[in-house]
Scaffold this motif. Structure first.
Motif, PDB file in Angstrom:
ATOM      1  N   GLU A   1       1.265  -0.927  -0.290  1.00 54.32           N
ATOM      2  CA  GLU A   1      -0.006   0.524   0.100  1.00 54.32           C
ATOM      3  C   GLU A   1       0.555   1.439   0.401  1.00 54.32           C
ATOM      4  OE1 GLU A   1      -4.450  -0.694   2.163  1.00 54.32           O
ATOM      5  OE2 GLU A   1      -2.813   0.438   3.171  1.00 54.32           O
ATOM      6  N   VAL A   2       0.627   1.952  -0.699  1.00 54.31           N
ATOM      7  CA  VAL A   2       1.036   3.469  -0.867  1.00 54.31           C
ATOM      8  C   VAL A   2       0.595   4.270  -0.669  1.00 54.31           C
ATOM      9  CG1 VAL A   2       2.167   5.462  -2.359  1.00 54.31           C
ATOM     10  CG2 VAL A   2       2.408   2.942  -2.828  1.00 54.31           C
ATOM     11  N   THR A   3       0.572   5.268   0.677  1.00 56.90           N
ATOM     12  CA  THR A   3      -0.469   5.610   0.792  1.00 56.90           C
ATOM     13  C   THR A   3       0.039   7.220   0.740  1.00 56.90           C
ATOM     14  OG1 THR A   3      -1.127   5.435   3.021  1.00 56.90           O
ATOM     15  CG2 THR A   3      -1.475   7.075   2.586  1.00 56.90           C
ATOM     16  N   VAL A   4      -0.365   8.921   0.055  1.00 54.10           N
ATOM     17  CA  VAL A   4       0.386  10.091  -0.579  1.00 54.10           C
ATOM     18  C   VAL A   4      -0.857  10.411  -0.256  1.00 54.10           C
ATOM     19  CG1 VAL A   4       0.773  11.610  -2.168  1.00 54.10           C
ATOM     20  CG2 VAL A   4       0.811   9.463  -2.867  1.00 54.10           C
ATOM     21  N   GLU A   5      -0.329  11.609   1.046  1.00 52.29           N
ATOM     22  CA  GLU A   5      -1.137  12.438   2.407  1.00 52.29           C
ATOM     23  C   GLU A   5      -1.452  13.823   1.304  1.00 52.29           C
ATOM     24  OE1 GLU A   5      -1.584  11.658   5.784  1.00 52.29           O
ATOM     25  OE2 GLU A   5      -2.439  13.496   6.549  1.00 52.29           O
ATOM     26  N   GLY A   6      -2.052  14.459   0.539  1.00 48.22           N
ATOM     27  CA  GLY A   6      -2.064  16.042   0.570  1.00 48.22           C
ATOM     28  C   GLY A   6      -2.618  17.144   1.630  1.00 48.22           C
ATOM     29  N   ALA A   7      -3.148  17.925   0.493  1.00 48.40           N
ATOM     30  CA  ALA A   7      -3.133  19.092   1.926  1.00 48.40           C
ATOM     31  C   ALA A   7      -4.902  18.490   2.109  1.00 48.40           C
ATOM     32  CB  ALA A   7      -2.956  20.996   1.450  1.00 48.40           C
ATOM     33  N   ARG A   8      -6.087  18.069   0.868  1.00 43.32           N
ATOM     34  CA  ARG A   8      -7.197  18.147   0.240  1.00 43.32           C
ATOM     35  C   ARG A   8      -7.332  16.564   0.624  1.00 43.32           C
ATOM     36  NH1 ARG A   8      -9.258  22.300   2.834  1.00 43.32           N
ATOM     37  NH2 ARG A   8      -8.512  25.131   1.899  1.00 43.32           N
ATOM     38  N   GLU A   9      -6.769  15.463   0.579  1.00 44.12           N
ATOM     39  CA  GLU A   9      -6.750  14.636   0.398  1.00 44.12           C
ATOM     40  C   GLU A   9      -6.182  13.651   0.865  1.00 44.12           C
ATOM     41  OE1 GLU A   9      -7.940  13.701  -3.624  1.00 44.12           O
ATOM     42  OE2 GLU A   9      -5.420  13.520  -4.706  1.00 44.12           O
ATOM     43  N   ARG A  10      -6.113  12.876   0.782  1.00 51.44           N
ATOM     44  CA  ARG A  10      -5.381  10.956   1.286  1.00 51.44           C
ATOM     45  C   ARG A  10      -5.691   9.716   0.646  1.00 51.44           C
ATOM     46  NH1 ARG A  10      -5.065   7.464   5.153  1.00 51.44           N
ATOM     47  NH2 ARG A  10      -3.177   6.312   6.123  1.00 51.44           N
ATOM     48  N   VAL A  11      -4.404   9.562   0.078  1.00 53.50           N
ATOM     49  CA  VAL A  11      -4.683   8.798  -1.083  1.00 53.50           C
ATOM     50  C   VAL A  11      -4.422   7.237  -0.749  1.00 53.50           C
ATOM     51  CG1 VAL A  11      -5.191   7.317  -3.627  1.00 53.50           C
ATOM     52  CG2 VAL A  11      -5.217   9.709  -2.956  1.00 53.50           C
ATOM     53  N   VAL A  12      -4.536   5.914  -0.972  1.00 52.82           N
ATOM     54  CA  VAL A  12      -4.153   4.837  -0.726  1.00 52.82           C
ATOM     55  C   VAL A  12      -4.148   4.220  -2.084  1.00 52.82           C
ATOM     56  CG1 VAL A  12      -4.047   2.076   1.146  1.00 52.82           C
ATOM     57  CG2 VAL A  12      -4.519   4.537   1.565  1.00 52.82           C
ATOM     58  N   VAL A  13      -3.478   3.478  -2.628  1.00 54.43           N
ATOM     59  CA  VAL A  13      -2.782   2.863  -3.654  1.00 54.43           C
ATOM     60  C   VAL A  13      -2.470   1.779  -3.003  1.00 54.43           C
ATOM     61  CG1 VAL A  13      -2.306   2.927  -5.785  1.00 54.43           C
ATOM     62  CG2 VAL A  13      -1.784   5.089  -5.257  1.00 54.43           C
TER      63      VAL A  13
END
Lengths: 194, 293
Positions: A177-189
């Motif tokens: 799992e890769v998590t990218v946490e931006g200012a307004r969204e957190r996306v788990v790929v």
């Protein structure tokens, strides 16, 4: 103050410290609005330092046990560099600004990805045999920016594959799992190995 | 007897410009849409495209310290001073004196420093300006007329630019000096100098105090999201406790009146988000906004 787990970079004091250890001096004259990045692996860290705000960036390899700070990447002029790790080797994202912005990902000094224009600032990470980074694969010729995606890069062939479109942010890899946490969204790929 | 013409009188009747044409500050009509006739690399450079599209160019100043709004104001003063030397221009701070060509372009017309004036008014502690209206008031202390457009839209921005007026705006900035959406943690001021349309849509041309690019070109939609993203700041920590984190011994400015957002943050949308500070010399009418006396 920029924190990465037990590691703290104090821009005002221009030091970096692990836990309660005595701080180590570094040249970190960043604009506090855009503090430097820190990547930590065991007893060492790659720290973004600079001689001037938004200019003359350096990546320092900090050895907390030996209490040393060694410059491993730098350039003079406007821009920034951030460092990450790939198979234990430093991997740099280098953004040169100025009249003709140009971005490069470098592994052992060799460019594995290059584009004219600007890319989001972020520490690239390794996943298996590929490097992951949030990149704009087709920046506009005028604005130098473009829609961003989580991109996998094969360091050997320099081939790229956009995995999913998302906003830039710190990348964290845990298992598959890769998590990218931006200012307004957190996306788990969820990655599938091919 | 044939008519003999012995003289004549030329009568000029100004016509309103066609809808797709606007009038530049020098009186010349120019297309509102400056579409590049050729793409960069095929003839017209990026720099040339941007230069053609500017209606309100400003000289660069590189900021020292957290002073982006004040240096933006300095750039606007320089722009007006370049058009007519009777319009005042000032340095932001004494540190600028060693930076001719970088921190300033023209010799100041006053010994007053923009930072000192803003501090004396109670607007700032270190140069930060989280209330756009206070930046406008600072401009007025130097003899300019300054209005603040509240709840501004991109159309309001275009109207200011069409009049040949530089527009001071705040937005959330990324590491490259371009607009992003980070909730306001990286609030920064810039001067918008013009706009144009190309295949990708409408593009704004900006300059700001980082000086990392000669001119920034921003998709208008991206900027629109960014200036709406200015929600909170942690610069003052919890506002009202008279402590500025990271700056021991420095008090919050007297007229800092930002609401507490909790969690060691202050709310900034009402004071900074979607605002245009329009600064013009006396005799030039701003296109909108309200003056703060």
């Amino acid at each position: 103050m920029v924190c990465c787990g037990p590691v703290r970079m104090d821009l005002a004091a221009q030091t970096i410290a692990r836990g309660d250890d005595a701080p180590i001096a570094i040249e970190a004259r960043q604009d506090p609005v855009t503090p430097g990045f820190v990547a930590v692996e065991g007893a060492r860290a790659l720290v973004t330092a600079s001689r001037a705000p938004h200019a003359d960036p350096r990546v320092l390899e900090i050895d907390f046990d030996a209490r040393t700070a060694k410059r491993v990447a730098s350039f003079d002029g406007p821009g920034w560099i951030v460092g990450g790790w790939f198979e234990g080797r430093p991997l740099f994202a280098e953004q040169r600004l100025g009249a003709t912005p140009r971005f490069a990902l470098r592994l052992d000094g060799r460019a594995i990805f290059e584009r004219d224009g600007t890319q989001p600032a972020g520490v690239p990470v390794g996943y298996g045999a590929v490097v992951l980074a949030v990149l704009a694969l087709e920046p506009d010729a005028i604005t130098g920016t473009g829609p961003t995606a989580l991109v996998a890069i094969d360091p050997a062939s320099r081939a790229t594959r956009a995995l999913v479109e998302l906003a830039p942010g710190p990348i964290d890899v845990r298992g598959d799992e890769v998590t990218v946490e931006g200012a307004r969204e957190r996306v788990v790929v969820e990655l599938a190995r091919g | 007897m044939p008519v003999q013409i012995v003289g004549g009188r030329r009568v000029v009747t100004p016509l309103p410009p066609p809808a797709d044409v606007t009038v530049a500050p020098d009186g010349m009509a120019r297309n509102r849409t400056v579409a590049p006739s050729v793409l960069p690399g095929a003839g017209l450079s990026r720099a040339a495209i941007l230069e053609r599209a500017k209606t309100a160019p400003v000289p660069q100043r590189v900021q020292i310290g957290p002073t982006c709004g004040l240096y933006a104001l300095g750039m606007v003063m320089d722009a007006w001073h370049a058009r007519d030397p009777k319009h005042p221009t000032a340095l932001v701070q004494d540190l600028d004196l060693d930076g001719r060509g970088k921190q300033y372009t023209f010799d100041p017309t006053t010994d007053a420093r923009i930072l000192d004036v803003a501090k004396a008014e109670g607007f700032t502690a270190l140069g930060e300006m989280f209330t756009a209206r206070q930046l406008a008031k600072t401009a007025e202390r130097f003899g300019y007329v300054a209005t603040t457009h509240e709840d501004a839209t991109l159309e309001d921005l275009y109207r200011v630019l069409d009049a040949g007026h530089p527009a001071i705006v705040a937005f959330d900035v990324d590491y490259n000096g371009n607009p992003t959406d980070n909730g306001g943690d990286r609030a920064h001021y810039a001067v918008i100098q013009g706009y144009f349309d190309d295949a990708s849509g409408r593009v704004l041309i900006a300059r700001h105090g980082w000086g990392v690019q000669e001119d920034h070109a921003w998709p208008a939609e991206r900027f629109d999201r960014s200036w709406k993203a200015l929600q909170t700041t942690k610069f003052y920590g919890a506002p009202g406790d008279d402590i500025i984190p990271g700056h021991p011994g420095v008090d919050e400015p007297d007229l800092m009146d930002l609401p507490d957002a909790g969690g060691g943050r202050a709310k900034i949308y009402d004071s900074l988000g979607t605002k245009i500070v329009e600064v013009v010399p006396v005799g030039e009418a701003p296109v909108g906004g309200t003056r703060a006396r």
